[in-house]
Motif scaffolding. Structure first.
Motif, PDB file in Angstrom:
ATOM      1  N   VAL A 182       0.847  -1.193   0.000  1.00 47.73           N
ATOM      2  CA  VAL A 182       0.000   0.000   0.000  1.00 47.73           C
ATOM      3  C   VAL A 182       0.879   1.238   0.000  1.00 47.73           C
ATOM      4  CG1 VAL A 182      -0.132  -0.033   2.532  1.00 47.73           C
ATOM      5  CG2 VAL A 182      -1.904   1.150   1.221  1.00 47.73           C
ATOM      6  N   LYS A 237      -6.772  -5.223  -0.228  1.00 52.36           N
ATOM      7  CA  LYS A 237      -7.847  -4.235  -0.337  1.00 52.36           C
ATOM      8  C   LYS A 237      -9.049  -4.687   0.481  1.00 52.36           C
ATOM      9  CE  LYS A 237      -7.769  -2.533  -4.365  1.00 52.36           C
ATOM     10  NZ  LYS A 237      -7.930  -2.339  -5.831  1.00 52.36           N
ATOM     11  N   TYR A 264      -3.922   0.444  -2.875  1.00 49.41           N
ATOM     12  CA  TYR A 264      -3.714  -0.831  -2.209  1.00 49.41           C
ATOM     13  C   TYR A 264      -3.493  -1.959  -3.224  1.00 49.41           C
ATOM     14  CZ  TYR A 264      -5.642   1.394   1.984  1.00 49.41           C
ATOM     15  OH  TYR A 264      -5.850   2.220   3.060  1.00 49.41           O
TER      16      TYR A 264
END
Length: 123
Positions: A49, A65, A60
């Motif tokens: 990230v 995610k 991300y």
């Protein structure tokens, strides 16, 4: 001398949460994009990230995610990674990274690295 110091790793069961921190020194923190990479045993270092210098833009990896959240506090020169619903596949050493413009998703091009903090997730 620039230093990035990570903390917060540990050994947890699948489904648990951890909050990693990375505190920077020796650079104008508010002008750097920051982020996290990780490296699992026997694998290459991979992007996790990133967050822009203003915290306005985040990006991300698909694998995290919806489970991980990055944030930053420029007043404290610190970034955070809240990791929820951890999976054994998240087991790795997590590295804090800094870049003067845009943090790349490839390790090449990162300006500064921390020494890493280990996260181990067991099922």
């Amino acid at each position: 001398q620039v230093q990035l110091v990570e903390s917060g790793g540990g050994l947890v069961q699948a489904g648990a949460s951890l909050n990693l921190s990375c505190t920077a020194a020796g650079l104008t923190f508010s002008k750097y994009a920051m982020g996290w990479f990780r490296q699992a045993p026997g694998k290459e270092r991979e992007f996790v990230v990133r967050i822009s210098w203003s915290a306005g833009i985040t990006y991300y990896a698909d694998s995290v995610k919806g489970r991980f959240t990055i944030s930053r506090d420029n007043a404290k020169s610190t970034i955070y990674l809240q990791m929820n619903n951890l999976k054994p596949a998240d087991t790795a050493v997590y590295y804090c990274a800094a870049a003067a413009v845009l943090l790349p998703i490839e390790p090449k091009g990162v300006d500064y690295w921390g020494k890493g903090t280990r996260v181990t997730v067991f099922s």
